[in-house]
Motif scaffolding. Structure first.
Motif, PDB file in Angstrom:
ATOM      1  N   ARG A 182      -3.916   3.503  -3.245  1.00 30.74           N
ATOM      2  CA  ARG A 182      -2.868   3.254  -4.228  1.00 30.74           C
ATOM      3  C   ARG A 182      -1.911   2.182  -3.710  1.00 30.74           C
ATOM      4  O   ARG A 182      -1.845   1.928  -2.509  1.00 30.74           O
ATOM      5  N   TYR A 183      -1.172   1.615  -4.659  1.00 30.28           N
ATOM      6  CA  TYR A 183      -0.187   0.598  -4.331  1.00 30.28           C
ATOM      7  C   TYR A 183       1.127   0.955  -5.011  1.00 30.28           C
ATOM      8  O   TYR A 183       1.149   1.659  -6.029  1.00 30.28           O
TER       9      TYR A 183
ATOM     10  N   GLY B  78      -7.498   7.983  -9.657  1.00 27.01           N
ATOM     11  CA  GLY B  78      -6.851   6.960  -8.850  1.00 27.01           C
ATOM     12  C   GLY B  78      -5.504   7.339  -8.284  1.00 27.01           C
ATOM     13  O   GLY B  78      -4.923   6.563  -7.523  1.00 27.01           O
TER      14      GLY B  78
ATOM     15  N   PHE C  92     -10.423   1.053  -6.780  1.00 28.16           N
ATOM     16  CA  PHE C  92      -9.726   0.508  -5.613  1.00 28.16           C
ATOM     17  C   PHE C  92     -10.435   0.941  -4.324  1.00 28.16           C
ATOM     18  O   PHE C  92     -10.797   2.112  -4.161  1.00 28.16           O
ATOM     19  N   ASP C  93     -10.586  -0.011  -3.400  1.00 27.84           N
ATOM     20  CA  ASP C  93     -11.175   0.316  -2.099  1.00 27.84           C
ATOM     21  C   ASP C  93     -10.352  -0.234  -0.941  1.00 27.84           C
ATOM     22  O   ASP C  93     -10.766  -0.162   0.216  1.00 27.84           O
TER      23      ASP C  93
ATOM     24  N   ARG D  10       0.846  -1.188   0.000  1.00 25.75           N
ATOM     25  CA  ARG D  10       0.000   0.000   0.000  1.00 25.75           C
ATOM     26  C   ARG D  10       0.881   1.238   0.000  1.00 25.75           C
ATOM     27  O   ARG D  10       1.948   1.271   0.607  1.00 25.75           O
TER      28      ARG D  10
ATOM     29  N   ASP E  79      -9.177  -5.540  -4.871  1.00 31.92           N
ATOM     30  CA  ASP E  79      -8.199  -4.792  -5.661  1.00 31.92           C
ATOM     31  C   ASP E  79      -7.253  -5.721  -6.421  1.00 31.92           C
ATOM     32  O   ASP E  79      -6.669  -5.337  -7.438  1.00 31.92           O
TER      33      ASP E  79
END
Length: 313
Positions: free
Chosen positions: A90-91, A83, A110-111, A65, A116
């Motif tokens: 986000r990643y 996003g 994304f949640d 993350r 995801d």
């Protein structure tokens, strides 16, 4: 490697690569905006993506993350924000948690849950042996003698950053800024990708005529009848304060028409709410004039809570 499916668009904004469909936007950005590092890192592949056949990569990369502001030395996020903003889930994909060479991955859907992973799994190490893999560097190569550059050129759709590749078919009902109209069977509507949230131009294809519809308003203004209680009033009753403009042909052949063919003139009918704002319908003139004006006769005023306007096609 990015898995880009049939009916999706691959859109590149500086150091951001985006996969767009009608459900979501998947954005991949190089953390320190080193533009060509992103190009060398990613590729696109139509269809299913397998594991890297040379054994390198997946076990050495980590996904985690990412918090805080997305690094943006190139100031590209403002052009492709979906996003990637502060507060979005986000990643980061990189060699280690300390790597400043990570790819920052965001998506409008994304949640932070296990769901995801559905999108994250579409990003893989490149497989150079795959015949379907197209390196992003080919997109920026203008030498069409290069096989990959030529393939990228042939695949390009310069409107794909805003519009799906295939219009929505009729029959359907469409609402636009207080005006509604029905599309009949055999007709179609080209409108922007839904997750982009933009009020761009839309196009109605009827017969061999294309009608462009453009709205320009402050905030959420709408057109409406002179008597708000009379929704049967026809929108063309606004002709008392409407602009009707004819634009002559600009010439023969490219870039205006096919070689040796004169471009048709165009009509623009603007239903005006105020001097600068309203809804404009543009369509070809000459033998196609009648088709354009017949379409205008279909228009009707619609209330904001009209259930036909809530339909998603």
């Amino acid at each position: 490697m990015i898995d880009v499916a049939e009916g999706e668009a691959l859109h590149i904004v500086g150091d951001i690569a985006r996969v767009i469909n009608d459900r979501e936007v998947l954005a991949i950005k190089f953390a320190n905006s080193r533009y060509y590092s992103l190009i060398d890192t990613l590729g696109m592949k139509k269809g299913k993506i397998g594991q890297n056949r040379n054994g390198a990569g997946p076990a050495k990369m980590t996904m985690r993350r990412f918090n805080g502001a997305t690094p943006d030395a190139g100031d590209t996020i403002s052009y492709a924000p979906h996003g990637l903003n502060v507060g979005d889930v986000r990643y980061a994909l990189g060699a280690s948690d300390e790597s400043d060479n990570a790819l920052i991955i965001g998506a409008s859907s994304f949640d932070g849950s296990d769901k995801d992973k559905r999108l994250l799994d579409r990003i893989r190490h490149p497989d150079t042996k795959s015949p379907d893999c197209l390196p992003l560097s080919a997109v920026f190569n203008s030498d069409l003698n290069d096989g990959e550059a030529k393939r990228a050129y042939d695949l390009a759709n310069h409107g794909a950053d805003i519009y799906p590749p295939v219009p929505d078919p009729g029959p359907q009902f469409r609402c636009q800024a207080g005006i509604g109209f029905a599309l009949e069977k055999g007709e179609s509507l080209l409108r922007p990708w839904r997750p982009l949230g933009v009020d761009g131009e839309i196009y109605v294809n009827t017969g061999d005529t294309r009608i462009k519809i453009e709205q320009r308003f402050y905030n959420k203004e709408r057109l409406g009848p002179g008597d708000p209680a009379d929704m049967t009033e026809h929108p063309m009753s606004m002709l008392r304060k409407t602009e009707v403009t004819y634009y002559p042909s600009r010439g023969i052949g490219p870039p205006y028409a096919e070689p040796g063919v004169p471009e048709l003139g165009n009509w623009a009918v603007k239903l005006i709410e105020s001097y600068n704002y309203g809804v404009t319908f543009s369509f070809p003139a000459s033998e196609k004039t009648a088709a354009g004006f017949r379409f205008l006769e279909r228009l009707q005023f619609v209330k904001e809570d009209d259930p036909r306007c809530a339909l998603k096609h």
